[in-house]
Design a protein around this motif. Structure first.
Motif, PDB file in Angstrom:
ATOM      1  N   GLY A  89      -2.240 -42.509-108.939  1.00 50.79           N
ATOM      2  CA  GLY A  89      -3.354 -41.638-109.307  1.00 50.79           C
ATOM      3  C   GLY A  89      -4.161 -42.218-110.451  1.00 50.79           C
ATOM      4  O   GLY A  89      -3.645 -43.003-111.272  1.00 50.79           O
ATOM      5  N   ALA A  93      -3.241 -44.677-113.672  1.00 54.42           N
ATOM      6  CA  ALA A  93      -3.783 -46.041-113.684  1.00 54.42           C
ATOM      7  C   ALA A  93      -4.528 -46.305-115.001  1.00 54.42           C
ATOM      8  O   ALA A  93      -4.353 -47.363-115.629  1.00 54.42           O
ATOM      9  N   ASP A 110     -15.174 -46.578-114.344  1.00 55.93           N
ATOM     10  CA  ASP A 110     -14.785 -46.583-112.926  1.00 55.93           C
ATOM     11  C   ASP A 110     -15.184 -47.901-112.281  1.00 55.93           C
ATOM     12  O   ASP A 110     -16.069 -48.614-112.780  1.00 55.93           O
ATOM     13  N   ALA A 111     -14.568 -48.171-111.116  1.00 52.05           N
ATOM     14  CA  ALA A 111     -14.807 -49.451-110.449  1.00 52.05           C
ATOM     15  C   ALA A 111     -16.029 -49.429-109.533  1.00 52.05           C
ATOM     16  O   ALA A 111     -16.415 -50.462-108.999  1.00 52.05           O
ATOM     17  N   ASP A 112     -16.649 -48.267-109.352  1.00 54.27           N
ATOM     18  CA  ASP A 112     -17.642 -48.148-108.272  1.00 54.27           C
ATOM     19  C   ASP A 112     -19.094 -48.220-108.747  1.00 54.27           C
ATOM     20  O   ASP A 112     -20.013 -47.915-107.983  1.00 54.27           O
ATOM     21  N   GLN A 114     -20.687 -46.284-110.602  1.00 52.34           N
ATOM     22  CA  GLN A 114     -21.379 -45.010-110.846  1.00 52.34           C
ATOM     23  C   GLN A 114     -21.764 -44.915-112.319  1.00 52.34           C
ATOM     24  O   GLN A 114     -22.793 -44.348-112.666  1.00 52.34           O
ATOM     25  N   THR A 221     -15.653 -41.829-102.103  1.00 54.62           N
ATOM     26  CA  THR A 221     -14.901 -41.196-103.189  1.00 54.62           C
ATOM     27  C   THR A 221     -13.452 -40.995-102.759  1.00 54.62           C
ATOM     28  O   THR A 221     -13.169 -40.818-101.581  1.00 54.62           O
TER      29      THR A 221
HETATM   30  N1  UDP Z   1      -8.973 -44.256-108.538  1.00 55.04           N
HETATM   31  C1  UDP Z   1      -7.694 -44.727-108.782  1.00 55.04           C
HETATM   32  N2  UDP Z   1      -6.635 -44.094-108.193  1.00 55.04           N
HETATM   33  C2  UDP Z   1      -6.802 -43.018-107.374  1.00 55.04           C
HETATM   34  C3  UDP Z   1      -8.123 -42.531-107.168  1.00 55.04           C
HETATM   35  C4  UDP Z   1      -9.181 -43.173-107.770  1.00 55.04           C
HETATM   36  O1  UDP Z   1      -7.506 -45.712-109.507  1.00 55.04           O
HETATM   37  O2  UDP Z   1      -5.809 -42.493-106.863  1.00 55.04           O
HETATM   38  C5  UDP Z   1     -10.116 -44.951-109.178  1.00 55.04           C
HETATM   39  C6  UDP Z   1     -11.222 -45.364-108.230  1.00 55.04           C
HETATM   40  O3  UDP Z   1     -10.983 -46.620-107.648  1.00 55.04           O
HETATM   41  C7  UDP Z   1     -12.433 -45.374-109.153  1.00 55.04           C
HETATM   42  C8  UDP Z   1     -12.124 -44.239-110.124  1.00 55.04           C
HETATM   43  O4  UDP Z   1     -10.711 -44.034-110.048  1.00 55.04           O
HETATM   44  O5  UDP Z   1     -12.545 -46.566-109.884  1.00 55.04           O
HETATM   45  C9  UDP Z   1     -12.858 -42.963-109.769  1.00 55.04           C
HETATM   46  O6  UDP Z   1     -12.612 -42.635-108.411  1.00 55.04           O
HETATM   47  P1  UDP Z   1     -13.778 -42.115-107.461  1.00 55.04           P
HETATM   48  O7  UDP Z   1     -15.000 -42.951-107.636  1.00 55.04           O
HETATM   49  O8  UDP Z   1     -13.235 -42.008-106.061  1.00 55.04           O
HETATM   50  O9  UDP Z   1     -14.006 -40.649-108.047  1.00 55.04           O
HETATM   51  P2  UDP Z   1     -15.398 -39.862-108.169  1.00 55.04           P
HETATM   52  O10 UDP Z   1     -16.327 -40.745-108.967  1.00 55.04           O
HETATM   53  O11 UDP Z   1     -15.884 -39.648-106.767  1.00 55.04           O
HETATM   54  O12 UDP Z   1     -15.039 -38.607-108.877  1.00 55.04           O
END
Ligand code: UDP
Ligand code: MG
Length: 342
Positions: A89, A93, A110-112, A114, A221
């Protein structure tokens, strides 16, 4: 007064010497975006004017994320990888990344993409001016569903009411932490962590850096409605005992309502002539009241049960994460919960 200004001139001040900046990046199935993210970071980080290290935490990815990260790390010793043994989770992490970071300041992102990396130099400047936590505050949020926007906004406001040291509203995990904050958070013994609640709890001086949150560059996501709900429940219960105390409010309110109802029933029994119709109505009312009371009692037991479950898990004291392998990691973990450190 700024943090740097209270230091003795002989004491090394990493803020003015521009020390080391660590980046902590949790990754779960991010193969489609991780290379672009790394390229953006490498382009922007020199503008912060600090040496840097980037720690990617592979949180049990099942795609090619780890493979891509290994290729990146093999060419650049500033890039470290923590490979967790399974998906623990995002909170675990990020905690693992914090525990292994060496920096005088640590940015969680975050890695994405955003959270735009271009904001990091601004966070560093705020830190250099003496702020301990420079947190990203969202001016706008692109690419989120209406459901997510509404639930996130409601959650943040509910959290602010229930938690004694609430998170600043409209913020996420994107923030810069001073070394002292990282040490304080890592030293906390609790295993199940909600970092957005823990950082404000430490009480360090914090300031926002406003930014516009983008849509995900690629990939999807990792939070569906169920996972979001579980995270919200976890966050509230870990950070606040108010839900459990609300059962007191429920029981006292119900006691008062019950007393009034009983008195009214006693008076009407003595004065009214019972007919079949009114007996039917009374029975329906009785069933409704019993059902209502039953629901409240069950809810109260369920709320207390949630705290018991979490207390039980803490008593088991299992590590927050388990590391399978590390690449280029130089810092032994600060937290005893790392399986290799236990
Ligand atoms: N992430 C992770 N473990 C998980 C779920 C998410 O390390 O079990 C990481 C994911 O790769 C990303 C960050 O947490 O870098 C945020 O996740 P996500 O973008 O899916 O969340 P959102 O921005 O949609 O809330
Ligand atoms: Mg995201």
């Amino acid at each position: 007064m700024s943090h740097s200004s209270v230091q003795h001139p002989c004491v090394r001040d990493p803020r003015s010497l521009h020390g080391l900046l660590s980046l902590v990046i949790p990754c779960h199935n991010e193969e489609s975006v991780i290379e672009s993210t790394h390229a953006r970071l490498i382009a922007v980080l020199p503008k912060a004017g600090m040496e840097f290290e980037i720690i990617y935490i592979d949180d049990g990815s099942r795609d090619k994320t780890l493979w891509r990260l290994e290729a990146i790390a093999s060419k650049d010793p500033r890039v470290a990888i923590l490979e967790l043994a399974r998906n623990f989770g995002q909170q675990a992490a990020m905690s693992a990344g914090l525990a292994h970071a060496r920096g005088d300041a640590v940015v969680i992102i975050d890695a994405d993409l955003q959270d735009p990396p271009e904001v990091i130099p601004e966070m560093v400047r705020l830190w250099q001016s003496g702020v301990d936590v420079a947190y990203g505050r969202r001016r706008s949020r692109d690419g989120e569903t209406r459901f997510k926007l509404i639930t996130a906004s409601l959650f943040h406001r509910l959290f602010a009411c229930l938690v004694p040291h609430p998170i600043p509203v409209d913020t996420g995990d994107f923030k810069l932490l001073d070394r002292a904050v990282v040490d304080a958070v890592c030293a906390l013994p609790e295993k199940r962590r909600y970092l957005r609640g823990l950082v404000p709890w430490t009480g360090f001086r914090h300031e926002p850096v406003w930014y516009d949150r983008n849509a995900r560059l690629a990939g999807v996501t990792k939070y569906n409605a169920r996972r979001l709900l579980l995270l919200a429940a976890d966050a509230l219960i870990i950070s606040s005992d108010v839900p459990m105390r609300l059962t007191w409010v429920a029981s006292v309110s119900l006691g008062i309502v019950g007393l009034i109802a009983a008195t009214t029933a006693l008076i009407s029994t003595n004065t009214a002539t019972p007919t079949e119709a009114s007996a039917g109505v009374s029975l329906a009312a009785l069933v409704a009241v019993v059902g209502f009371l039953g629901a409240i009692q069950t809810a109260a037991v369920a709320i207390v049960g949630e705290y018991v479950v979490r207390t039980y898990r803490e008593a088991q004291s299992r590590p927050t994460w388990v590391v399978r392998r590390t690449i280029n990691v130089r810092q032994s973990p600060l937290q005893a919960s790392d399986s290799r450190a236990a």
